[in-house]
Design a protein around this motif. Sequence first.
Motif, PDB file in Angstrom:
ATOM      1  N   ILE A  56       0.853  -1.185   0.000  1.00 26.69           N
ATOM      2  CA  ILE A  56       0.000   0.000   0.000  1.00 26.69           C
ATOM      3  C   ILE A  56       0.889   1.234   0.000  1.00 26.69           C
ATOM      4  O   ILE A  56       2.011   1.214   0.495  1.00 26.69           O
ATOM      5  N   ILE A 110       0.783   5.848  -0.098  1.00 26.42           N
ATOM      6  CA  ILE A 110       0.091   7.124  -0.164  1.00 26.42           C
ATOM      7  C   ILE A 110       0.756   7.973  -1.234  1.00 26.42           C
ATOM      8  O   ILE A 110       1.893   7.738  -1.618  1.00 26.42           O
ATOM      9  N   TYR A 168     -10.883   7.685  -4.132  1.00 27.26           N
ATOM     10  CA  TYR A 168     -11.188   6.936  -2.908  1.00 27.26           C
ATOM     11  C   TYR A 168     -10.194   5.813  -2.644  1.00 27.26           C
ATOM     12  O   TYR A 168     -10.318   5.106  -1.654  1.00 27.26           O
ATOM     13  N   GLY A 169      -9.231   5.634  -3.512  1.00 26.56           N
ATOM     14  CA  GLY A 169      -8.261   4.556  -3.378  1.00 26.56           C
ATOM     15  C   GLY A 169      -8.575   3.432  -4.337  1.00 26.56           C
ATOM     16  O   GLY A 169      -9.683   3.329  -4.892  1.00 26.56           O
ATOM     17  N   TYR A 194      -1.788  -1.181  -3.800  1.00 25.80           N
ATOM     18  CA  TYR A 194      -3.007  -0.411  -3.518  1.00 25.80           C
ATOM     19  C   TYR A 194      -2.668   1.033  -3.137  1.00 25.80           C
ATOM     20  O   TYR A 194      -1.870   1.285  -2.238  1.00 25.80           O
ATOM     21  N   TYR A 195      -3.284   1.961  -3.847  1.00 27.41           N
ATOM     22  CA  TYR A 195      -3.167   3.388  -3.550  1.00 27.41           C
ATOM     23  C   TYR A 195      -4.285   3.775  -2.587  1.00 27.41           C
ATOM     24  O   TYR A 195      -5.453   3.438  -2.810  1.00 27.41           O
ATOM     25  N   MET A 196      -3.937   4.488  -1.499  1.00 26.08           N
ATOM     26  CA  MET A 196      -4.923   4.791  -0.474  1.00 26.08           C
ATOM     27  C   MET A 196      -5.805   5.988  -0.790  1.00 26.08           C
ATOM     28  O   MET A 196      -6.704   6.332  -0.010  1.00 26.08           O
ATOM     29  N   GLY A 197      -5.592   6.622  -1.906  1.00 24.47           N
ATOM     30  CA  GLY A 197      -6.441   7.748  -2.263  1.00 24.47           C
ATOM     31  C   GLY A 197      -6.000   9.033  -1.590  1.00 24.47           C
ATOM     32  O   GLY A 197      -4.955   9.128  -0.958  1.00 24.47           O
ATOM     33  N   ASN A 244      -7.663   8.077   3.594  1.00 24.04           N
ATOM     34  CA  ASN A 244      -8.334   6.796   3.732  1.00 24.04           C
ATOM     35  C   ASN A 244      -8.031   6.193   5.096  1.00 24.04           C
ATOM     36  O   ASN A 244      -7.049   6.550   5.761  1.00 24.04           O
ATOM     37  N   SER A 298      -2.554  11.570   1.598  1.00 20.34           N
ATOM     38  CA  SER A 298      -1.635  11.788   0.487  1.00 20.34           C
ATOM     39  C   SER A 298      -1.303  13.265   0.339  1.00 20.34           C
ATOM     40  O   SER A 298      -2.030  14.137   0.808  1.00 20.34           O
ATOM     41  N   THR A 357     -13.520   2.812  -8.989  1.00 20.31           N
ATOM     42  CA  THR A 357     -14.180   3.928  -8.327  1.00 20.31           C
ATOM     43  C   THR A 357     -15.688   3.810  -8.462  1.00 20.31           C
ATOM     44  O   THR A 357     -16.435   4.011  -7.501  1.00 20.31           O
TER      45      THR A 357
END
Length: 593
Positions: free
Chosen positions: A112, A114, A129-130, A138-141, A144, A157, A546
């Motif tokens: 994961i 940010i 929203y991630g 995984y990008y946390m948006g 999050n 972020s 999304t």
Amino acid sequence: MTPATLQSGGVRVAVEGCGHGTLNAIYAAVERSCKERKWDTVDLLIIGGDLQVRNTLLLQSIGSFETRLADSRQSVRHAQDLAVMACPVKYRELGDFPDYYSGVRKAPYVTIFIGGNHEASSHLWELFYGGWVAPNIYYMGAANVLRFGPLRIAGMSGIWKGFDYRKPHFERLPFSDSDVRSFYHVREIDVRKLLLLRTQVDIGLSHDWPRGIEKHGDSERLFRQKRDFRQESIDGTLGNVAAEYVLDRLRPPYWFSAHLHVKFAALKSFSAQRQLDSKQQEQPHTEEAVAEPPQEANPDEIDLDLDDADDDATGVRAHTKESVTKTPQEANPDEIDLGLDDGDDNDDNDVPVQPQNGTAPAPKVQEISEDESRETNKVSEELLAQLPASFAKPPPRPKGTPGQPVPPGITNTQVRFLALDKCLPGRRFLQLCEVHPFDKEESVRYPASESSPRYRLEYDPEWLAITRVFHRELVIGDPASRVSADLGEAEYIPLIDRERQWVEDNIVKAGKLAVPENFSQTAPPYEQGTPGILHDQPDEYTNPQTAEFCLAVGSMAAVEDVVEGVAEVAEVDEEVDAVGEEGVDSVEDGNGT
């Protein structure tokens, strides 16, 4: 506590500073470090931002390391993503991420990250929203809160730039040069949501450091390494103001950052502050108490209200007869009087003009009343309505420190902060640690699976409820939009509680908390042999992740597109041991040393 006191069975976490496009080298370093600790692998890798840039200038200066990272280049999907990256053109270079995006490679464990200030904004724009940017990554948006097994992880972020803090997310493809940079600037609306959390989290993440955290560690050693930091610390400009607010509110046992390219550990204690908060919560929250902030305010605090609506606070006074006659000693001696008369409002002391040489006296200038003057200078409502929303007077904001006082559900009093460097030889960029949840019962409620992977990502119910409360105010890509007024925590709590019940009934009880492994390619992957640098910006894509998130978390009837591509949701080594860190190993160059 010492590592010997650490119980076994915690979540095995690897933390990396700035990624800078070296995914292959990072995964290789984690593997070597696991062998040093006699682990088979880690459960989770956390990257503190800048996943998607590679500084070729640095690599050109380190010779052999260039060969080691020959296949580690920028983490963008394809050449067009480089056109919207905050990085000089001569340093832009495609790299290893296309292999992960296309499926040629796969991250060996859940990763994961940010957003930092060097990312492929065109890609992350799709995942407000991630979401998965590649399988297992995984990008946390923008902000999050996620659960990984027994751990709750909160992340924000971006970097701090006060002039953009209260603006909406107005950027939209095609990006201007300023949009490419402002995209990564932290926004108040996202921070506001984090400051409404009322229960304990275990890990906090921010790209740049929370403001003032250097005062809670060996700052003199830090200043010897980074000389410019001393004055910034004195000025109160070192670090992220919003991240300070979030850390002081959430108080997670661990907080990890990157950005400044140096390893630094600190321990921030809130024991005394907790007692003060308890006393404050026992007192009634009257309007007068809110309006009058405590006298012990931090003298180094940066005032975020750059355009405060309170004229008296800014030293600007209305030119009325009452203000001049009653409080003349408070007038600004440097103020420029734009009035054409003598400024003497005492008509009784006026000396009449005597006629000279038989001429008639000079005509008396007609006086204009205060009300008439105000009416003359007033801008019509019709003209105001034609201005963009960004010209409108900002809404009143709650006084006091954002996120304070801390609610009873957040009880941790010590935050172990660790910042890490970027992945380069001789740098201290990686940390392995075995993390236990603050609430030990969470390990029972979320036991490790006997098969691999031991834990999976899940949505956080409290965060989902907060997200639902703010769904109607979310507008992305519209420069004329306005950020909704902050109603204050007292007003938001009942709204969040109502949405929390909806989440419980429709998400939790339905067994839908697991983050679906629904990565899908939007932009076509990079093809070998095609140009590595293009000047055309990428197309704008609607990311199915999304849309699916919005449909799952929102009301089916109320989900609608805010803009094309984004759907609206409807309804740490010795330094660490010195400050009390538990069970951590330091990795300087990826060799376990």
